[in-house]
Design an enzyme around this catalytic site. Structure first.
Site, mmCIF file in Angstrom:
data_model
loop_
_atom_site.group_PDB
_atom_site.id
_atom_site.type_symbol
_atom_site.label_atom_id
_atom_site.label_comp_id
_atom_site.label_asym_id
_atom_site.label_seq_id
_atom_site.Cartn_x
_atom_site.Cartn_y
_atom_site.Cartn_z
ATOM 1 N N SER A 50 91.440 78.377 113.589
ATOM 2 C CA SER A 50 92.375 77.878 112.164
ATOM 3 C C SER A 50 92.480 78.987 111.245
ATOM 4 C CB SER A 50 91.923 76.601 111.780
ATOM 5 O OG SER A 50 92.779 76.357 110.783
ATOM 6 N N TYR A 58 86.263 70.123 106.899
ATOM 7 C CA TYR A 58 87.225 70.816 108.216
ATOM 8 C C TYR A 58 87.003 72.193 108.083
ATOM 9 C CZ TYR A 58 91.337 71.906 110.920
ATOM 10 O OH TYR A 58 92.007 72.540 112.077
HETATM 11 O O1 NJP Z 1 96.113 67.628 117.015
HETATM 12 P P1 NJP Z 1 96.270 66.428 117.743
HETATM 13 P P2 NJP Z 1 96.657 69.268 117.537
HETATM 14 N N1 NJP Z 1 87.054 63.613 122.251
HETATM 15 O O2 NJP Z 1 95.954 65.386 116.868
HETATM 16 C C1 NJP Z 1 91.581 65.100 121.015
HETATM 17 C C2 NJP Z 1 93.442 72.743 115.735
HETATM 18 N N2 NJP Z 1 94.298 73.200 114.572
HETATM 19 O O3 NJP Z 1 96.915 69.308 118.425
HETATM 20 O O4 NJP Z 1 90.535 62.045 122.589
HETATM 21 C C3 NJP Z 1 88.018 64.055 123.257
HETATM 22 O O5 NJP Z 1 97.912 66.390 118.022
HETATM 23 C C4 NJP Z 1 92.903 64.111 121.058
HETATM 24 O O6 NJP Z 1 92.569 63.487 122.136
HETATM 25 P P3 NJP Z 1 92.106 61.681 122.280
HETATM 26 C C5 NJP Z 1 92.725 71.533 115.807
HETATM 27 O O7 NJP Z 1 91.754 71.588 114.791
HETATM 28 C C6 NJP Z 1 95.636 72.230 114.472
HETATM 29 O O8 NJP Z 1 97.157 70.050 116.238
HETATM 30 O O9 NJP Z 1 93.074 61.091 123.282
HETATM 31 N N3 NJP Z 1 89.149 64.759 122.823
HETATM 32 C C7 NJP Z 1 94.006 65.106 121.115
HETATM 33 O O10 NJP Z 1 94.340 65.279 122.223
HETATM 34 C C8 NJP Z 1 92.289 70.996 117.023
HETATM 35 O O11 NJP Z 1 91.124 71.665 117.213
HETATM 36 C C9 NJP Z 1 96.368 72.769 113.312
HETATM 37 O O12 NJP Z 1 92.614 61.214 120.624
HETATM 38 C C10 NJP Z 1 89.209 64.221 121.697
HETATM 39 C C11 NJP Z 1 93.483 66.209 120.302
HETATM 40 O O13 NJP Z 1 92.106 66.270 120.265
HETATM 41 C C12 NJP Z 1 93.564 71.708 117.626
HETATM 42 O O14 NJP Z 1 94.356 72.539 116.878
HETATM 43 C C13 NJP Z 1 96.131 73.833 112.517
HETATM 44 C C14 NJP Z 1 88.205 63.818 120.681
HETATM 45 C C15 NJP Z 1 94.014 66.214 118.980
HETATM 46 O O15 NJP Z 1 95.470 66.443 119.048
HETATM 47 C C16 NJP Z 1 94.396 70.718 118.300
HETATM 48 O O16 NJP Z 1 94.909 69.861 117.277
HETATM 49 C C17 NJP Z 1 95.042 74.656 112.917
HETATM 50 C C18 NJP Z 1 86.931 63.433 121.031
HETATM 51 N N4 NJP Z 1 86.147 62.921 120.467
HETATM 52 C C19 NJP Z 1 94.422 74.208 114.031
HETATM 53 N N5 NJP Z 1 88.907 63.805 119.264
HETATM 54 C C20 NJP Z 1 97.451 71.896 112.913
HETATM 55 N N6 NJP Z 1 97.883 70.912 113.678
HETATM 56 O O17 NJP Z 1 98.113 72.176 112.171
HETATM 57 C C21 NJP Z 1 89.992 64.131 119.291
HETATM 58 O O18 NJP Z 1 94.951 75.611 112.318
HETATM 59 N N7 NJP Z 1 90.337 64.540 120.597
#
Ligand code: NJP
Length: 236
Positions: free
Chosen positions: A133, A146
């Site tokens: 990020s 974070y």
């Molecule tokens: O977020 P979101 P993003 N075990 O909420 C999964 C980084 N990032 O696509 O388990 C397995 O749509 C969750 O799946 P589920 C951010 O830090 C973002 O934006 O089914 N999976 C979902 O598929 C992250 O590393 C921004 O709930 C787990 C996914 O994670 C990455 O981009 C800016 C889990 C999250 O999808 C993807 O985030 C930046 C677990 N314990 C970096 N917990 C931004 N959006 O602005 C969660 O700089 N997930």
């Protein structure tokens, strides 16, 4: 054709990346906790993908998923460590359970996936792509823990690159705000109100997927070690 495992594939950047990589003919492992969302995505993508219901904080489950993936596809070429979350809050008012969850998913979850997949990745002279990020480089207000977890990803990426320079390609993708459900995890109502529109006006998840594809397709002999991509607007 590469065999690619994407964590956090049920939503946002992970789902957009799965769509793009599947359209290029790669075989994809879709890993997350939400089986229903993964099944719906798999149905859309066709038979070149598999659903792996898994919580990245649970090492045994991660091991089992990677075993299932390599047994089915014969190799693991790229691990996209994308699963992650963030709760916006001050340190003074912050909730300890939320701090623990961010550390568990964003750091320990990534380490679980790397540990369980490293033998297969070394075998295939593979590629680890970690979702960092801008918060890997800069500390922003109201997101101290974070930012700490995302700073840790730079150390993990750099360590892998130093230890395995000829056996593993390592890339960190560091986006600014992206329009995904990411911000909706924030339980502090005033913080959510403060940041919601800001994230909605951020990068499209498909733009991050394009950068992941670019890193995967980079020609042999050079590694894209980091991509930083920001929305082209003035930061508030
Ligand atoms: O977020 P979101 P993003 N075990 O909420 C999964 C980084 N990032 O696509 O388990 C397995 O749509 C969750 O799946 P589920 C951010 O830090 C973002 O934006 O089914 N999976 C979902 O598929 C992250 O590393 C921004 O709930 C787990 C996914 O994670 C990455 O981009 C800016 C889990 C999250 O999808 C993807 O985030 C930046 C677990 N314990 C970096 N917990 C931004 N959006 O602005 C969660 O700089 N997930």
């Amino acid at each position: 054709m590469k065999n690619i495992l994407i964590t956090g594939a049920s939503s946002g950047i992970g789902a957009a990346t799965a769509r793009l990589l599947a359209s290029k003919g790669f075989r994809i492992g879709l890993l997350a906790r939400s089986t229903n969302k993964l099944n719906a995505l798999a149905e859309e993508l066709g038979d070149r993908c598999m659903v792996l219901t898994c919580d990245v904080t649970q090492y045994a489950s991660v091991q089992q998923s990677i075993q299932q993936f390599t047994s089915a596809y014969g190799a693991l070429d790229v691990l996209v460590n994308n699963a992650g979350l963030g709760y916006f809050d001050t340190l003074v008012g912050g909730k300890i359970e939320e701090w623990h969850t961010m550390v568990d998913v964003n750091i320990k979850g990534v380490l679980n996936c790397i540990h369980a997949s490293l033998p297969a990745l070394v075998d295939s002279r593979g590629h680890v792509i970690n979702l960092g990020s801008l918060a890997s480089h800069q500390v922003f207000p109201n997101s101290g823990v974070y930012c700490a977890t995302k700073h840790a990803l730079i150390a993990i990426s750099d360590s892998l690159r130093l230890e395995l320079p000829d056996k593993l390609r390592v890339t960190t993708i560091s986006p600014g705000s992206v329009d995904t459900p990411f911000i909706m995890s924030t339980s502090n109502a005033s913080m959510l109100e403060q940041y919601k529109d800001y994230f909605a006006a951020g990068l499209r998840p498909e733009m991050i997927a394009n950068q992941i594809l670019h890193a995967i397709e980079a020609s042999e002999g050079g590694v894209i070690s980091e991509i930083i991509i920001r929305p082209n607007r003035v930061m508030k």
